[in-house]
Scaffold this motif. Structure first.
Motif, PDB file in Angstrom:
ATOM      1  N   ARG A  28     -41.741   3.072  12.950  1.00  0.00           N
ATOM      2  CA  ARG A  28     -40.814   3.094  12.305  1.00  0.00           C
ATOM      3  C   ARG A  28     -39.406   3.364  12.960  1.00  0.00           C
ATOM      4  O   ARG A  28     -38.371   2.787  12.393  1.00  0.00           O
ATOM      5  N   MET A  32     -36.058   0.557  13.084  1.00  0.00           N
ATOM      6  CA  MET A  32     -34.667   0.955  12.732  1.00  0.00           C
ATOM      7  C   MET A  32     -33.745   0.435  13.839  1.00  0.00           C
ATOM      8  O   MET A  32     -32.729   0.057  13.549  1.00  0.00           O
ATOM      9  N   ALA A  35     -33.186  -3.217  13.732  1.00  0.00           N
ATOM     10  CA  ALA A  35     -32.216  -3.698  12.480  1.00  0.00           C
ATOM     11  C   ALA A  35     -30.900  -3.237  12.704  1.00  0.00           C
ATOM     12  O   ALA A  35     -30.008  -3.476  12.013  1.00  0.00           O
ATOM     13  N   ALA A  41     -28.028  -1.383  10.990  1.00  0.00           N
ATOM     14  CA  ALA A  41     -27.492   0.209  10.821  1.00  0.00           C
ATOM     15  C   ALA A  41     -26.545   0.486  11.868  1.00  0.00           C
ATOM     16  O   ALA A  41     -25.630   1.311  11.663  1.00  0.00           O
ATOM     17  N   ALA A  49     -26.935  -0.036   4.603  1.00  0.00           N
ATOM     18  CA  ALA A  49     -28.351  -0.403   5.007  1.00  0.00           C
ATOM     19  C   ALA A  49     -29.080   0.901   5.739  1.00  0.00           C
ATOM     20  O   ALA A  49     -30.112   1.260   5.535  1.00  0.00           O
ATOM     21  N   GLY A  50     -28.253   1.289   6.850  1.00  0.00           N
ATOM     22  CA  GLY A  50     -28.857   2.506   7.657  1.00  0.00           C
ATOM     23  C   GLY A  50     -29.040   3.597   6.852  1.00  0.00           C
ATOM     24  O   GLY A  50     -30.188   4.544   6.837  1.00  0.00           O
ATOM     25  N   SER A  53     -32.260   3.418   4.685  1.00  0.00           N
ATOM     26  CA  SER A  53     -33.250   3.848   5.378  1.00  0.00           C
ATOM     27  C   SER A  53     -33.575   5.403   5.728  1.00  0.00           C
ATOM     28  O   SER A  53     -34.809   5.946   5.699  1.00  0.00           O
ATOM     29  N   VAL A  54     -32.515   5.852   6.008  1.00  0.00           N
ATOM     30  CA  VAL A  54     -32.529   7.349   6.230  1.00  0.00           C
ATOM     31  C   VAL A  54     -32.934   8.009   4.956  1.00  0.00           C
ATOM     32  O   VAL A  54     -33.522   9.104   4.813  1.00  0.00           O
ATOM     33  N   GLU A  56     -34.742   7.361   2.543  1.00  0.00           N
ATOM     34  CA  GLU A  56     -36.274   7.424   2.246  1.00  0.00           C
ATOM     35  C   GLU A  56     -36.762   8.384   3.047  1.00  0.00           C
ATOM     36  O   GLU A  56     -37.676   9.371   2.524  1.00  0.00           O
ATOM     37  N   HIS A 132     -23.054   8.441   9.013  1.00  0.00           N
ATOM     38  CA  HIS A 132     -23.551   8.215   7.717  1.00  0.00           C
ATOM     39  C   HIS A 132     -22.575   8.561   6.537  1.00  0.00           C
ATOM     40  O   HIS A 132     -23.079   9.065   5.415  1.00  0.00           O
ATOM     41  N   THR A 178     -29.050   3.397  15.332  1.00  0.00           N
ATOM     42  CA  THR A 178     -29.770   3.876  13.853  1.00  0.00           C
ATOM     43  C   THR A 178     -28.699   4.816  13.369  1.00  0.00           C
ATOM     44  O   THR A 178     -28.897   5.525  12.268  1.00  0.00           O
TER      45      THR A 178
END
Length: 362
Positions: A28, A32, A35, A41, A49-50, A53-54, A56, A132, A178
Protein backbone atom coordinates in the motif's frame (compact mmCIF):
# COMPACT_ATOMS: atom_id res chain seq x y z
CA UNK A 1 15.88 7.52 34.37
CA UNK A 2 14.55 4.03 33.61
CA UNK A 3 12.96 3.86 30.15
CA UNK A 4 12.15 0.16 30.21
CA UNK A 5 8.56 -0.29 29.08
CA UNK A 6 5.91 -1.83 31.30
CA UNK A 7 4.10 -4.99 30.22
CA UNK A 8 1.10 -2.92 29.15
CA UNK A 9 3.28 -0.54 27.14
CA UNK A 10 5.04 -3.42 25.39
CA UNK A 11 1.69 -4.97 24.56
CA UNK A 12 0.51 -1.62 23.18
CA UNK A 13 3.59 -1.29 21.00
CA UNK A 14 3.35 -4.85 19.71
CA UNK A 15 -0.36 -4.56 19.02
CA UNK A 16 0.10 -1.24 17.22
CA UNK A 17 2.86 -2.68 15.03
CA UNK A 18 0.72 -5.65 14.07
CA UNK A 19 -2.25 -3.42 13.35
CA UNK A 20 -0.28 -1.06 11.12
CA UNK A 21 1.31 -3.94 9.21
CA UNK A 22 -2.22 -5.14 8.45
CA UNK A 23 -3.68 -1.71 7.63
CA UNK A 24 -0.72 -0.23 5.78
CA UNK A 25 1.51 -2.96 4.35
CA UNK A 26 4.48 -2.27 2.11
CA UNK A 27 2.36 -2.80 -1.00
CA UNK A 28 0.00 0.00 0.00
CA UNK A 29 2.89 2.36 0.73
CA UNK A 30 4.54 1.56 -2.60
CA UNK A 31 1.26 2.16 -4.43
CA UNK A 32 1.04 5.65 -2.90
CA UNK A 33 4.70 6.35 -3.66
CA UNK A 34 4.36 5.20 -7.25
CA UNK A 35 1.28 7.41 -7.65
CA UNK A 36 3.34 10.39 -6.55
CA UNK A 37 4.80 11.15 -9.98
CA UNK A 38 3.37 13.73 -12.38
CA UNK A 39 -0.29 14.09 -11.54
CA UNK A 40 0.12 11.95 -8.43
CA UNK A 41 -0.06 12.75 -4.73
CA UNK A 42 3.31 14.45 -4.60
CA UNK A 43 2.52 16.91 -7.39
CA UNK A 44 0.34 20.03 -7.31
CA UNK A 45 -2.20 18.43 -9.63
CA UNK A 46 -2.49 15.38 -7.41
CA UNK A 47 -3.26 17.10 -4.11
CA UNK A 48 -6.89 15.97 -4.09
CA UNK A 49 -6.03 12.44 -5.21
CA UNK A 50 -3.47 12.11 -2.41
CA UNK A 51 -6.06 13.27 0.09
CA UNK A 52 -8.54 10.68 -1.16
CA UNK A 53 -6.01 7.90 -0.55
CA UNK A 54 -5.30 9.18 2.95
CA UNK A 55 -9.00 9.59 3.76
CA UNK A 56 -9.61 5.87 3.27
CA UNK A 57 -6.75 5.11 5.65
CA UNK A 58 -8.09 7.72 8.09
CA UNK A 59 -11.37 5.85 8.52
CA UNK A 60 -9.50 2.64 9.25
CA UNK A 61 -7.25 4.34 11.80
CA UNK A 62 -10.27 6.00 13.40
CA UNK A 63 -12.01 2.65 13.79
CA UNK A 64 -8.86 1.34 15.49
CA UNK A 65 -8.86 4.27 17.97
CA UNK A 66 -5.63 5.86 16.70
CA UNK A 67 -6.82 9.46 16.99
CA UNK A 68 -8.79 9.08 20.24
CA UNK A 69 -5.95 7.61 22.29
CA UNK A 70 -5.92 10.41 24.86
CA UNK A 71 -9.63 11.15 25.01
CA UNK A 72 -11.33 10.04 28.25
CA UNK A 73 -13.16 6.74 28.09
CA UNK A 74 -16.49 8.48 28.74
CA UNK A 75 -15.89 10.46 25.55
CA UNK A 76 -15.22 7.36 23.48
CA UNK A 77 -11.44 7.42 23.87
CA UNK A 78 -8.87 5.10 25.41
CA UNK A 79 -7.70 7.42 28.18
CA UNK A 80 -3.99 6.85 27.59
CA UNK A 81 -1.25 9.32 28.49
CA UNK A 82 1.31 11.11 26.36
CA UNK A 83 4.08 8.47 26.91
CA UNK A 84 1.81 5.75 25.51
CA UNK A 85 0.79 7.98 22.61
CA UNK A 86 4.46 8.53 21.80
CA UNK A 87 4.87 4.75 21.50
CA UNK A 88 1.97 4.58 19.03
CA UNK A 89 3.35 7.44 16.94
CA UNK A 90 6.78 5.80 16.98
CA UNK A 91 5.18 2.78 15.31
CA UNK A 92 3.41 5.07 12.84
CA UNK A 93 6.82 6.49 11.92
CA UNK A 94 8.19 2.99 11.36
CA UNK A 95 5.27 2.22 9.02
CA UNK A 96 5.54 5.61 7.26
CA UNK A 97 1.84 6.33 7.68
CA UNK A 98 1.03 9.32 5.46
CA UNK A 99 -1.14 12.32 6.21
CA UNK A 100 -1.49 14.94 8.98
CA UNK A 101 -1.47 12.40 11.81
CA UNK A 102 -0.34 14.85 14.49
CA UNK A 103 -2.88 17.56 13.64
CA UNK A 104 -5.82 15.15 13.48
CA UNK A 105 -4.79 13.56 16.78
CA UNK A 106 -4.63 16.99 18.44
CA UNK A 107 -8.02 17.86 16.95
CA UNK A 108 -9.75 14.86 18.57
CA UNK A 109 -12.39 16.31 20.87
CA UNK A 110 -12.10 19.73 19.23
CA UNK A 111 -13.23 19.01 15.67
CA UNK A 112 -16.27 16.85 15.08
CA UNK A 113 -15.32 13.55 13.46
CA UNK A 114 -11.57 13.86 14.06
CA UNK A 115 -11.49 11.23 16.81
CA UNK A 116 -13.35 8.73 14.62
CA UNK A 117 -11.25 9.38 11.51
CA UNK A 118 -14.20 10.92 9.65
CA UNK A 119 -12.51 14.33 9.56
CA UNK A 120 -9.05 14.99 8.17
CA UNK A 121 -7.48 17.92 10.01
CA UNK A 122 -4.28 19.74 9.18
CA UNK A 123 -2.57 22.57 11.08
CA UNK A 124 -0.57 25.78 10.69
CA UNK A 125 1.43 27.66 13.29
CA UNK A 126 2.99 30.17 10.88
CA UNK A 127 3.00 31.07 7.20
CA UNK A 128 4.65 28.35 5.15
CA UNK A 129 3.94 24.90 3.69
CA UNK A 130 0.95 22.93 4.96
CA UNK A 131 0.14 19.31 4.14
CA UNK A 132 -3.13 17.97 2.72
CA UNK A 133 -4.77 21.38 2.70
CA UNK A 134 -6.99 20.76 -0.34
CA UNK A 135 -8.60 17.68 1.19
CA UNK A 136 -8.81 18.87 4.82
CA UNK A 137 -12.08 19.21 6.71
CA UNK A 138 -10.64 21.72 9.19
CA UNK A 139 -7.41 23.62 9.88
CA UNK A 140 -5.98 24.25 13.33
CA UNK A 141 -4.41 27.72 13.53
CA UNK A 142 -1.81 27.92 16.30
CA UNK A 143 -0.29 31.27 15.37
CA UNK A 144 -1.72 33.23 18.31
CA UNK A 145 -2.27 32.89 22.03
CA UNK A 146 -5.73 31.41 21.42
CA UNK A 147 -6.31 28.32 19.34
CA UNK A 148 -8.47 28.96 16.29
CA UNK A 149 -10.15 26.44 14.04
CA UNK A 150 -10.83 27.21 10.42
CA UNK A 151 -13.84 25.31 9.12
CA UNK A 152 -15.32 25.20 5.62
CA UNK A 153 -18.60 26.76 4.58
CA UNK A 154 -21.43 24.62 6.00
CA UNK A 155 -23.23 24.95 2.67
CA UNK A 156 -23.45 21.37 1.31
CA UNK A 157 -23.11 22.71 -2.24
CA UNK A 158 -19.80 24.44 -1.47
CA UNK A 159 -16.63 22.97 -2.98
CA UNK A 160 -14.61 20.70 -0.69
CA UNK A 161 -11.22 22.22 -1.54
CA UNK A 162 -12.12 25.57 -0.02
CA UNK A 163 -9.08 26.11 2.23
CA UNK A 164 -6.50 26.86 -0.49
CA UNK A 165 -8.79 29.61 -1.74
CA UNK A 166 -9.58 31.00 1.73
CA UNK A 167 -5.90 31.04 2.74
CA UNK A 168 -4.65 32.23 -0.65
CA UNK A 169 -2.44 29.14 -0.84
CA UNK A 170 -0.77 27.84 -3.95
CA UNK A 171 0.16 24.18 -4.56
CA UNK A 172 3.86 23.32 -4.53
CA UNK A 173 5.69 20.12 -5.34
CA UNK A 174 6.68 18.16 -2.24
CA UNK A 175 9.90 16.21 -1.79
CA UNK A 176 7.78 13.41 -0.28
CA UNK A 177 5.57 11.94 -3.01
CA UNK A 178 2.87 10.91 -0.50
CA UNK A 179 2.43 14.41 0.95
CA UNK A 180 0.70 17.09 -1.15
CA UNK A 181 1.70 20.59 -0.03
CA UNK A 182 0.32 24.10 -0.36
CA UNK A 183 2.26 27.25 0.46
CA UNK A 184 0.45 29.76 2.69
CA UNK A 185 2.02 33.21 2.60
CA UNK A 186 -0.20 34.84 5.22
CA UNK A 187 -2.51 33.48 7.91
CA UNK A 188 -6.03 34.92 8.11
CA UNK A 189 -7.39 37.29 10.71
CA UNK A 190 -10.31 36.25 12.90
CA UNK A 191 -12.75 36.33 9.99
CA UNK A 192 -13.86 32.77 9.24
CA UNK A 193 -11.97 31.27 12.19
CA UNK A 194 -13.74 29.97 15.28
CA UNK A 195 -11.94 30.41 18.65
CA UNK A 196 -11.54 26.97 20.18
CA UNK A 197 -10.68 27.91 23.75
CA UNK A 198 -8.69 25.41 25.82
CA UNK A 199 -6.30 23.64 25.50
CA UNK A 200 -3.53 26.23 25.34
CA UNK A 201 -1.63 26.87 22.15
CA UNK A 202 1.77 26.53 23.84
CA UNK A 203 0.86 23.07 25.09
CA UNK A 204 -0.47 21.99 21.72
CA UNK A 205 2.68 23.19 19.96
CA UNK A 206 4.83 21.26 22.39
CA UNK A 207 2.79 18.09 21.95
CA UNK A 208 2.83 18.48 18.17
CA UNK A 209 6.62 18.86 18.21
CA UNK A 210 7.04 15.84 20.47
CA UNK A 211 4.75 13.58 18.43
CA UNK A 212 6.56 14.61 15.25
CA UNK A 213 9.82 13.66 16.98
CA UNK A 214 8.27 10.27 17.80
CA UNK A 215 7.47 9.76 14.10
CA UNK A 216 11.09 10.59 13.27
CA UNK A 217 12.31 8.18 15.94
CA UNK A 218 10.28 5.34 14.45
CA UNK A 219 11.71 6.05 11.01
CA UNK A 220 15.28 6.13 12.37
CA UNK A 221 14.82 2.77 14.07
CA UNK A 222 13.28 1.24 10.96
CA UNK A 223 16.06 2.35 8.59
CA UNK A 224 18.62 1.00 11.06
CA UNK A 225 16.86 -2.38 11.03
CA UNK A 226 16.64 -2.35 7.23
CA UNK A 227 20.36 -1.67 7.02
CA UNK A 228 21.39 -4.41 9.44
CA UNK A 229 19.22 -6.95 7.64
CA UNK A 230 20.68 -5.95 4.26
CA UNK A 231 24.35 -6.06 5.24
CA UNK A 232 23.83 -9.49 6.81
CA UNK A 233 22.29 -10.89 3.64
CA UNK A 234 24.45 -9.10 1.03
CA UNK A 235 27.84 -10.69 0.25
CA UNK A 236 30.92 -9.19 -1.37
CA UNK A 237 34.33 -10.81 -1.94
CA UNK A 238 32.94 -14.02 -0.45
CA UNK A 239 31.95 -12.40 2.86
CA UNK A 240 28.79 -10.73 4.21
CA UNK A 241 29.05 -6.97 3.78
CA UNK A 242 28.36 -6.62 7.49
CA UNK A 243 31.66 -8.34 8.30
CA UNK A 244 33.67 -5.32 7.11
CA UNK A 245 34.73 -2.97 9.88
CA UNK A 246 33.74 0.23 8.08
CA UNK A 247 30.20 -1.09 7.62
CA UNK A 248 30.03 -2.14 11.25
CA UNK A 249 31.07 1.35 12.36
CA UNK A 250 28.32 2.95 10.27
CA UNK A 251 25.73 0.57 11.70
CA UNK A 252 26.95 1.25 15.23
CA UNK A 253 26.59 4.99 14.70
CA UNK A 254 23.05 4.47 13.40
CA UNK A 255 22.24 2.54 16.56
CA UNK A 256 23.72 5.21 18.84
CA UNK A 257 21.80 8.00 17.10
CA UNK A 258 18.52 6.12 17.36
CA UNK A 259 19.02 5.17 21.02
CA UNK A 260 19.96 8.71 22.06
CA UNK A 261 16.90 10.00 20.25
CA UNK A 262 14.72 7.32 21.85
CA UNK A 263 15.81 8.23 25.39
CA UNK A 264 15.31 11.91 24.66
CA UNK A 265 11.82 11.45 23.18
CA UNK A 266 10.70 9.18 26.02
CA UNK A 267 12.02 11.62 28.63
CA UNK A 268 10.28 14.55 26.96
CA UNK A 269 6.98 12.64 26.99
CA UNK A 270 7.20 12.64 30.80
CA UNK A 271 8.33 16.23 31.37
CA UNK A 272 6.93 18.03 28.28
CA UNK A 273 9.16 21.03 28.99
CA UNK A 274 10.28 23.29 26.16
CA UNK A 275 13.93 22.32 26.56
CA UNK A 276 13.31 18.58 26.65
CA UNK A 277 10.89 18.66 23.72
CA UNK A 278 13.26 20.82 21.66
CA UNK A 279 16.17 18.49 22.35
CA UNK A 280 14.03 15.47 21.48
CA UNK A 281 12.98 16.98 18.16
CA UNK A 282 16.54 18.00 17.30
CA UNK A 283 17.99 14.57 18.08
CA UNK A 284 15.14 12.67 16.40
CA UNK A 285 15.43 14.78 13.24
CA UNK A 286 19.17 14.12 13.13
CA UNK A 287 18.70 10.39 13.67
CA UNK A 288 15.96 10.08 11.03
CA UNK A 289 17.82 11.97 8.31
CA UNK A 290 21.32 10.61 8.94
CA UNK A 291 20.15 7.02 9.45
CA UNK A 292 18.21 7.16 6.19
CA UNK A 293 21.24 8.53 4.36
CA UNK A 294 23.51 5.82 5.79
CA UNK A 295 20.88 3.22 4.96
CA UNK A 296 20.86 4.41 1.36
CA UNK A 297 24.65 4.31 1.19
CA UNK A 298 24.96 0.80 2.64
CA UNK A 299 22.37 -0.53 0.19
CA UNK A 300 24.93 0.29 -2.49
CA UNK A 301 23.83 0.71 -6.10
CA UNK A 302 20.38 -0.67 -5.31
CA UNK A 303 19.92 2.00 -2.64
CA UNK A 304 20.08 4.74 -5.24
CA UNK A 305 17.17 3.30 -7.23
CA UNK A 306 13.56 4.33 -6.63
CA UNK A 307 12.69 0.69 -5.83
CA UNK A 308 14.57 0.83 -2.53
CA UNK A 309 12.25 1.46 0.43
CA UNK A 310 14.76 3.83 2.02
CA UNK A 311 13.73 6.67 -0.31
CA UNK A 312 10.30 7.26 1.31
CA UNK A 313 11.97 7.30 4.74
CA UNK A 314 14.59 9.84 3.69
CA UNK A 315 12.11 12.14 1.98
CA UNK A 316 9.62 11.97 4.84
CA UNK A 317 12.43 12.68 7.32
CA UNK A 318 13.40 15.80 5.37
CA UNK A 319 9.80 16.95 5.40
CA UNK A 320 9.22 16.36 9.12
CA UNK A 321 12.50 18.04 10.05
CA UNK A 322 10.99 21.33 8.87
CA UNK A 323 7.65 20.81 10.63
CA UNK A 324 6.70 22.47 13.93
CA UNK A 325 10.28 23.19 14.98
CA UNK A 326 13.30 23.29 12.72
CA UNK A 327 16.84 22.52 13.86
CA UNK A 328 17.70 26.22 13.90
CA UNK A 329 14.67 27.04 16.06
CA UNK A 330 15.46 24.22 18.47
CA UNK A 331 19.09 25.29 18.79
CA UNK A 332 18.13 28.94 19.36
CA UNK A 333 15.59 27.97 22.00
CA UNK A 334 18.01 25.68 23.82
CA UNK A 335 20.74 28.32 23.72
CA UNK A 336 18.35 30.89 25.19
CA UNK A 337 17.45 28.49 28.01
CA UNK A 338 21.12 27.88 28.78
CA UNK A 339 21.85 31.59 28.89
CA UNK A 340 18.91 32.04 31.28
CA UNK A 341 20.12 29.18 33.47
CA UNK A 342 23.74 30.40 33.50
CA UNK A 343 23.48 34.22 33.28
CA UNK A 344 27.11 34.62 34.35
CA UNK A 345 28.42 32.37 31.58
CA UNK A 346 28.42 28.73 30.55
CA UNK A 347 31.51 27.69 32.51
CA UNK A 348 29.55 25.81 35.17
CA UNK A 349 27.63 23.79 32.56
CA UNK A 350 30.37 23.57 29.96
CA UNK A 351 30.72 19.80 30.02
CA UNK A 352 27.03 19.11 29.43
CA UNK A 353 26.80 21.77 26.72
CA UNK A 354 29.84 20.40 24.89
CA UNK A 355 28.40 16.87 24.94
CA UNK A 356 25.12 18.06 23.44
CA UNK A 357 26.89 20.06 20.74
CA UNK A 358 29.03 17.08 19.80
CA UNK A 359 25.97 14.84 19.45
CA UNK A 360 23.83 17.25 17.42
CA UNK A 361 26.62 18.32 15.05
CA UNK A 362 27.87 14.81 14.27
Amino acid sequence: MDFRLSDDQRALRTGTRQLLVALFPRERLRAMVDAGGPGGAGSPAGATAGGASVRELWRELGDAGFFSLRLPEECGGTGLGLPETVLVFEEAGRALLPGPLVATHLAAGLVEGAAEGRALVTALDRPGPVEHLASADAVLLLDRATLRILRPDPDPDADTGVFPRVLGARPVRAVDPTTPLHLVSQLPDDAGAIPAGPPGVVRLRGEATLLTAALQLGSALRTMEMTVAHVKARSQFGRPVGAFQAVQHLCARMFVRAEIARCSVYAASLTVTFGDVSQAKLLADTAAVRNARDCLQLHGGFGFTWDADVHPHLKRAWLRAAQWQSAAEAEEGLAEELLTEFPGGLATGQGEVAANVEISSE
